[in-house]
Design a protein around this motif. Structure first.
Motif, PDB file in Angstrom:
ATOM      1  N   THR A 159      64.760  28.675  84.697  1.00  0.00           N
ATOM      2  CA  THR A 159      64.154  29.289  83.527  1.00  0.00           C
ATOM      3  C   THR A 159      62.706  29.598  83.881  1.00  0.00           C
ATOM      4  O   THR A 159      62.202  29.181  84.934  1.00  0.00           O
ATOM      5  CB  THR A 159      64.224  28.376  82.290  1.00  0.00           C
TER       6      THR A 159
ATOM      7  N   ASP B 263      62.642  30.070  77.549  1.00  0.00           N
ATOM      8  CA  ASP B 263      63.662  29.293  76.837  1.00  0.00           C
ATOM      9  C   ASP B 263      63.338  27.826  77.073  1.00  0.00           C
ATOM     10  O   ASP B 263      64.074  27.098  77.743  1.00  0.00           O
ATOM     11  CB  ASP B 263      65.059  29.652  77.343  1.00  0.00           C
TER      12      ASP B 263
ATOM     13  N   THR C 161      68.615  36.195  78.736  1.00  0.00           N
ATOM     14  CA  THR C 161      68.371  35.076  79.636  1.00  0.00           C
ATOM     15  C   THR C 161      66.883  34.960  79.929  1.00  0.00           C
ATOM     16  O   THR C 161      66.201  35.962  80.140  1.00  0.00           O
ATOM     17  CB  THR C 161      69.133  35.291  80.961  1.00  0.00           C
TER      18      THR C 161
ATOM     19  N   ARG D 253      63.152  33.543  73.204  1.00  0.00           N
ATOM     20  CA  ARG D 253      64.354  34.221  72.725  1.00  0.00           C
ATOM     21  C   ARG D 253      64.373  34.138  71.195  1.00  0.00           C
ATOM     22  O   ARG D 253      64.093  33.096  70.621  1.00  0.00           O
ATOM     23  CB  ARG D 253      65.598  33.569  73.300  1.00  0.00           C
TER      24      ARG D 253
ATOM     25  N   GLU E  53      67.690  33.381  91.967  1.00  0.00           N
ATOM     26  CA  GLU E  53      68.847  33.691  91.147  1.00  0.00           C
ATOM     27  C   GLU E  53      70.014  34.155  92.003  1.00  0.00           C
ATOM     28  O   GLU E  53      71.171  33.830  91.724  1.00  0.00           O
ATOM     29  CB  GLU E  53      68.480  34.736  90.104  1.00  0.00           C
TER      30      GLU E  53
END
Length: 510
Positions: A271, A186, A162, A88, A264
């Protein structure tokens, strides 16, 4: 596995390698709970193939109206990303070739839980000028095909995005469309689960351009126009600086995408990282309660293996939801421009001409003569064959907590679940040190390899050490697929997967 047999079983075409395999699945006896499951297929099930690509794309929230899938054998649009993963706040370049001059666009979608924007992309380029880019010749000696196309568009990843599995969509003015996946990572955030996406294996099977003349993978190459050969014609090195063949969706990508959607959708804190991140040391397993490998994850470098072996000391659980994992040892090398981790080298023979201190790029179980580096020493079981005709997974140890709530008993069969390749237990091979292994299935299947005994056994496996650290191996290609495909025993597979992940992300005493 044996390269000739693997080529026959897995092939190179379409979204899923099962397209070429052409397997029709047969069921077996079921308990009352299994028989009453709404997920039980009424007819023979056929694994997804190239003809199902549009259905898969629609399921990922990418509408297909008015477009045509690119095919290497006719005009279209092709592209690749400058990295398998990007942080990110970082940037990724897309390198695109359009077979005739015209405008095109790049749109980026996230695959997973439905985004607030619905089917709208998270980012889109302006109309870009498309040009035909050169297809390079294969390098002498290694067969490496590496493009040096200019960047067509650079995407700066917003900090607000995300971590997840993303798909870049290249659409030409004439309606042809191609794709390439990448991960937004991330690694600075602790999450319950880290999902590792197997880009090294994607590239191993990539035979771009599959145009009847040029393409090479770590399995195949052309020995004459229109005539695909095998090991003598294959590449020993493959590059990420090229598109994936045909539409650009890697073989068995749907396993990773399906797990992402399921995990999800069930609210797990996840992640994502790529296998290149694992190799380059960007993954610290101590930051996660569990590290999950949902797809076909066959090609591993020594740094990749070392990074997960420390999970014992970190108290981090491991889960492998496919089969034939950690099978070939590879080296990752820099591109001609010096970008690290852009070339996968695997000579698949003892006389590796570029041998280094990590050992020959052959099967892990052969890197050291005594077999001490075999994958069973990490996973608990290991690859043991190609499934000629997919068969039921036969339940064993049904009193184990992992089967809780399924209603299944020993000997019950989950139809069609063991397919493509299988793992099993080999008493002559190493086991994870300090772990107690439980074999959760005992599934007979016919091995397709002509040089092997036909009768074989698949085993799903869970291992646990004295600190409660778990290692799970599904032992079949179809576990992640079953999470999203209602023609498979989704209800039972979903319940077992939830039992496992819930145990992994919560302290054992809770």
């Amino acid at each position: 596995m044996d390269r000739k047999s693997r080529r026959t079983a897995l092939g190179v075409f379409g979204v899923s390698t099962a397209a070429l395999a052409g397997y029709t699945f047969r069921g077996g006896k079921k308990s009352e709970a299994a028989a009453q499951s709404p997920s039980r297929p009424a007819t023979a099930f056929r694994a997804p193939g190239s003809r199902d690509a549009r259905k898969l794309l629609n399921s990922w929230g990418i509408p297909q109206a008015g477009t045509h899938l690119t095919n290497d054998r006719k005009p279209g649009i092709h592209g690749y990303a400058s990295a398998t993963s990007v942080a990110r706040g970082g940037a990724v370049d897309f390198h695109v070739s359009v077979d005739r001059p015209q405008k095109f666009t790049v749109a980026v979608h996230r695959i997973g839980r439905q985004q607030p924007s619905g089917t709208e992309p998270l980012a889109s380029s302006p109309a870009l000028d498309g040009h035909r880019r050169a297809i390079p010749e294969a390098a002498a000696g290694t067969g490496l095909i590496a493009c040096d196309w200019p960047s067509s568009w650079r995407l700066h990843i917003p900090q607000a995005w995300t971590s997840g599995l993303y798909l870049a969509v290249f659409t030409a003015e004439d309606g042809y469309r191609g794709y390439t996946p990448f991960v937004v990572r991330d690694t600075g955030r602790r999450s319950d689960i880290l999902v590792v996406v197997p880009f090294t294996t994607y590239q191993a099977y990539n035979i771009w351009p599959l145009n009847g003349r040029t393409g090479k993978s770590l399995y195949k190459g052309y020995k004459s126009p229109g005539n695909l050969g095998g090991a003598p014609e294959r590449a020993a090195k493959v590059s990420f600086d090229r598109p994936y063949h045909h539409s650009g969706i890697p073989a068995w990508f749907e396993l990773d995408a399906g797990f992402a959607q399921w995990a999800e959708g069930h609210g797990y804190d996840v992640t994502y990282a790529s296998s290149i991140d694992l190799h380059q040391g960007r993954v610290d397993t101590s930051r996660y309660k569990a590290v999950v490998f949902p797809g076909h994850d066959e090609y591993w470098s020594k740094p990749m293996v070392d990074s997960i072996k420390k999970s014992d000391a970190d108290g981090t659980h491991l889960a492998f939801f496919a089969s034939n994992n950690i099978y070939f040892h590879v080296r990752l090398e820099a591109s001609a421009r010096g970008t690290a981790g852009r070339v996968v080298a695997c000579f698949k023979k003892d006389n590796d001409p570029e041998l280094d201190t990590t050992g020959a790029t052959i099967r892990w179980r052969k890197v050291i003569d005594d077999g001490s580096l075999a994958e069973q020493g990490v996973i608990g079981t290991q690859y043991n064959g190609i499934v000629k005709t997919p068969v039921p997974l036969v339940v064993r140890k049904s009193d184990h907590w992992i089967w809780a709530g399924t209603g299944l008993r020993d000997g019950d069969e989950l139809p069609y679940l063991v397919g493509i390749e299988a793992d099993g237990y080999d008493p002559l091979m190493p086991s994870p040190t300090g772990y107690r292994r439980t074999l959760l299935s005992h599934s007979p299947y016919i091995d397709k390899r002509p040089d092997q005994p036909p009768n074989n056994l698949q085993s799903t496996c869970i291992s646990e050490n004295k600190h409660g650290v778990l290692r799970f191996a599904a032992g079949t290609f179809f576990w992640s697929l079953a999470l999203m495909d209602k023609r498979l025993p989704s209800e039972q597979v979903g319940k077992v997967t939830k039992n496992l992940l819930d145990r992994m992300v919560k302290p054992a005493q809770q």
